[in-house]
Scaffold this motif. Sequence first.
Motif, PDB file in Angstrom:
ATOM      1  N   LEU A  17      32.658  42.299  36.081  1.00 27.88           N
ATOM      2  CA  LEU A  17      34.009  41.995  36.531  1.00 27.88           C
ATOM      3  C   LEU A  17      34.120  40.571  37.075  1.00 27.88           C
ATOM      4  CD1 LEU A  17      36.663  43.499  36.634  1.00 27.88           C
ATOM      5  CD2 LEU A  17      36.205  44.025  39.007  1.00 27.88           C
ATOM      6  N   TYR A  18      33.079  40.138  37.792  1.00 30.89           N
ATOM      7  CA  TYR A  18      33.099  38.771  38.323  1.00 30.89           C
ATOM      8  C   TYR A  18      33.246  37.768  37.179  1.00 30.89           C
ATOM      9  CZ  TYR A  18      31.725  34.474  40.654  1.00 30.89           C
ATOM     10  OH  TYR A  18      31.712  33.199  41.126  1.00 30.89           O
ATOM     11  N   GLY A  19      32.441  37.954  36.155  1.00 35.75           N
ATOM     12  CA  GLY A  19      32.467  37.043  35.012  1.00 35.75           C
ATOM     13  C   GLY A  19      33.790  37.091  34.272  1.00 35.75           C
ATOM     14  N   PHE A  20      34.317  38.281  34.137  1.00 33.68           N
ATOM     15  CA  PHE A  20      35.569  38.487  33.419  1.00 33.68           C
ATOM     16  C   PHE A  20      36.712  37.740  34.113  1.00 33.68           C
ATOM     17  CE2 PHE A  20      38.985  41.564  31.937  1.00 33.68           C
ATOM     18  CZ  PHE A  20      38.946  41.129  30.630  1.00 33.68           C
ATOM     19  N   TYR A  21      36.717  37.796  35.441  1.00 33.51           N
ATOM     20  CA  TYR A  21      37.759  37.083  36.180  1.00 33.51           C
ATOM     21  C   TYR A  21      37.464  35.594  36.242  1.00 33.51           C
ATOM     22  CZ  TYR A  21      40.381  41.198  37.642  1.00 33.51           C
ATOM     23  OH  TYR A  21      41.172  42.308  37.646  1.00 33.51           O
ATOM     24  N   TYR A  22      36.176  35.267  36.299  1.00 36.12           N
ATOM     25  CA  TYR A  22      35.778  33.855  36.371  1.00 36.12           C
ATOM     26  C   TYR A  22      36.273  33.085  35.151  1.00 36.12           C
ATOM     27  CZ  TYR A  22      32.765  29.805  37.204  1.00 36.12           C
ATOM     28  OH  TYR A  22      32.294  28.540  37.432  1.00 36.12           O
ATOM     29  N   VAL A  23      36.069  33.656  33.954  1.00 44.25           N
ATOM     30  CA  VAL A  23      36.492  32.920  32.754  1.00 44.25           C
ATOM     31  C   VAL A  23      38.010  32.759  32.729  1.00 44.25           C
ATOM     32  CG1 VAL A  23      34.539  33.460  31.263  1.00 44.25           C
ATOM     33  CG2 VAL A  23      36.487  35.003  31.303  1.00 44.25           C
ATOM     34  N   ARG A  24      38.707  33.746  33.241  1.00 43.37           N
ATOM     35  CA  ARG A  24      40.166  33.632  33.257  1.00 43.37           C
ATOM     36  C   ARG A  24      40.606  32.530  34.216  1.00 43.37           C
ATOM     37  NH1 ARG A  24      42.977  39.467  32.883  1.00 43.37           N
ATOM     38  NH2 ARG A  24      44.697  38.142  33.509  1.00 43.37           N
ATOM     39  N   LEU A  60      27.113  33.453  45.756  1.00 42.84           N
ATOM     40  CA  LEU A  60      27.801  34.108  46.874  1.00 42.84           C
ATOM     41  C   LEU A  60      28.924  35.004  46.361  1.00 42.84           C
ATOM     42  CD1 LEU A  60      28.228  31.406  49.669  1.00 42.84           C
ATOM     43  CD2 LEU A  60      27.049  33.616  49.825  1.00 42.84           C
ATOM     44  N   GLY A  61      29.690  34.469  45.414  1.00 40.27           N
ATOM     45  CA  GLY A  61      30.801  35.228  44.841  1.00 40.27           C
ATOM     46  C   GLY A  61      30.322  36.511  44.188  1.00 40.27           C
ATOM     47  N   ILE A  62      29.244  36.405  43.415  1.00 41.20           N
ATOM     48  CA  ILE A  62      28.739  37.593  42.715  1.00 41.20           C
ATOM     49  C   ILE A  62      28.307  38.657  43.723  1.00 41.20           C
ATOM     50  CG2 ILE A  62      26.858  38.434  41.269  1.00 41.20           C
ATOM     51  CD1 ILE A  62      27.068  35.796  39.702  1.00 41.20           C
ATOM     52  N   LEU A  63      27.599  38.217  44.767  1.00 39.48           N
ATOM     53  CA  LEU A  63      27.162  39.170  45.796  1.00 39.48           C
ATOM     54  C   LEU A  63      28.358  39.828  46.471  1.00 39.48           C
ATOM     55  CD1 LEU A  63      24.204  37.462  47.641  1.00 39.48           C
ATOM     56  CD2 LEU A  63      24.201  39.618  46.371  1.00 39.48           C
ATOM     57  N   GLN A  75      32.868  45.969  45.027  1.00 39.05           N
ATOM     58  CA  GLN A  75      32.986  47.002  44.020  1.00 39.05           C
ATOM     59  C   GLN A  75      32.453  48.329  44.524  1.00 39.05           C
ATOM     60  OE1 GLN A  75      32.128  44.484  40.594  1.00 39.05           O
ATOM     61  NE2 GLN A  75      32.315  46.315  39.360  1.00 39.05           N
ATOM     62  N   ARG A  76      31.463  48.241  45.413  1.00 36.02           N
ATOM     63  CA  ARG A  76      30.899  49.479  45.940  1.00 36.02           C
ATOM     64  C   ARG A  76      31.842  50.155  46.935  1.00 36.02           C
ATOM     65  NH1 ARG A  76      25.877  47.526  47.949  1.00 36.02           N
ATOM     66  NH2 ARG A  76      25.697  46.203  46.122  1.00 36.02           N
ATOM     67  N   ARG A  77      32.636  49.327  47.628  1.00 38.25           N
ATOM     68  CA  ARG A  77      33.469  49.931  48.672  1.00 38.25           C
ATOM     69  C   ARG A  77      34.961  49.902  48.341  1.00 38.25           C
ATOM     70  NH1 ARG A  77      34.941  46.647  53.736  1.00 38.25           N
ATOM     71  NH2 ARG A  77      36.920  46.823  52.710  1.00 38.25           N
TER      72      ARG A  77
END
Lengths: 263, 321
Positions: A96-103, A246-249, A255-257
């Motif tokens: 999800l991070y990557g998906f939003y990052y490219v956008r 940092l963003g990925i972490l 996502q867990r919460r």
Amino acid sequence: MKAYLSAFRMRRRLEVQYRGAVLGGIICQMFFGLVLIAVYKALYAGKPQSMPFSHIASYVWLQQAFFRMLLASDPDLLDKIRTGSIAYDLCRPLNLYGFYYVRIVAQKLTGSLMRGVPMLVFALILPEGWGLSMPASPAGLCLGLAGLMLGLLCVSALENITMGFTMRTLDSRGMQGLLNLLMMTFSGNILPLTLFPDSWQHVITLLPYAQLLDTPIRLYTGEALPAEAPRMLLIQLCWTLLLTALGILFWQRNQRRIEIQGG
Amino acid sequence: MSYIHVKDLEKRFIVREKRKKGAFFREKKMINALQDVSFDIEHGELLGYIGPNGAGKSTTVKILSGILTPDGGEVTVGGLVPWKERKEHVRRIGVVFGQRTQLWWDVPVRDSYDLLKDIYRIPGEEYTARLKELTEALQLDELLRTPLRQLSLGQRMRAELCGSLLHRPELLFLDEPTIGLDAVSKLALRDFLKWENSRYGTTILLTTHDMEDIVALCSRVMVLGHGRKLFDGTLHDLLGRYDTVRTVTVRYEEADAWPELPDNAPAVCDGENLVITYSPAEYPTAEMIARLQGAGTIRELTVQPRNIDRLVADMYREMDL
């Protein structure tokens, strides 16, 4: 990988659709550019200068041309988070991070190129002392472009961290307002960083915000010589990697919460 | 083991209450969204999931689709734990959230599908064939070139459904898919779901408030209330317990005709009609009709079971939901 590329292309297409916004953005940024240069001209008239005035004019124009790179959050992504449509993105076989990052990258890149290129052409034909100067050297131009690319990746990583905060608060305005203030001040958009006192500059230029546009502009105008480039690009790269990590972490924790409220 | 296995599922949410006067912090309250929910679903089942608003239906769907992490219990779908093996799991499922959208607002529907093709890595030929099949079944042909924002609600729901099925999921979650649709769209959607289920054996789990959806589609129903499972079985069994009242509407030729009726079958005048509610268990229908006939010449007579929404409302009331 193909999915991320497709998402990038799709977002780019969307950005191209809003032509009225582009025109409005150009006019607004042109106005700010001219006003800022007029102010600096008035302030500097007859006083000793720490840097050539043509550098300041170029600095202002380049900042205004790539303004869209700094201050523009993707309204679609914020809406998704606010309304809970992010639920759909959470059940895709993607990061999800990557998906939003490219956008985010697509939006910032397309948006600023569409506004920036016509503005820079206009700024190049303005009279001496008002307009954009040619790059200090071919090497300066190339290094500046490389710095700009790194700056784009860095600002997108920053933006994605803001998105992470939005996932927690559901409303982007508070955190964004705060971060934007920092961004506007320390990126050199309001006052070129080159005009800050020297002792401040040692610190300010190390902050992530200086990596976005200040570094590439200094390389372009020749304020920073090509010999200094490796060090500057390295700082940019470090910040980009650090902010991305940092963003990925942060996103993994989110996502867990996460709770998707409502039916 | 069954295809979907859920055992003792638990999920809690923390809700912050309004700050009390004089207090510095708001108080937190735990809400049990799901408690001890267990069930098993086999391949190819079409299962309806009902319950009043806030019962935990959507929460269950979100856990099963890997979005939420539960606070306790076991869940496996096709051998995978949804929130742990998220990527492998979501590749095999399709989800429709009736109140949200997965398609891009400002671009033609077809382009959103093309992106989904790349996301799920659907091979080109397979994609073309599947898209053709779905657009025909859902009557989407003319809409593919239209930006999503121009579609009506019913058209959009069909487009969303198509998007969720492009990658041929073996399991489909539908969260209130018929919300806000007109009669024609609802019927078309139900027909399509039946077709998809029988043709490909797609397992479908449907949450809805529209009981007609359940009647038309589901062989099995689960009722959820206050985060607990209250019933699991056929719709017939569920309603059998509550379907105890009949309403008779009768109109006589004579204006003053009034049948003799027992106390447990009260009659109410409604214009020219006489409306009688009674319970067939206490008072046989045949006897009721005989009495009515004895009182005069009948011009019109209808016997109706109660509205299914009423039954469900009664059921919720009895279950104290």
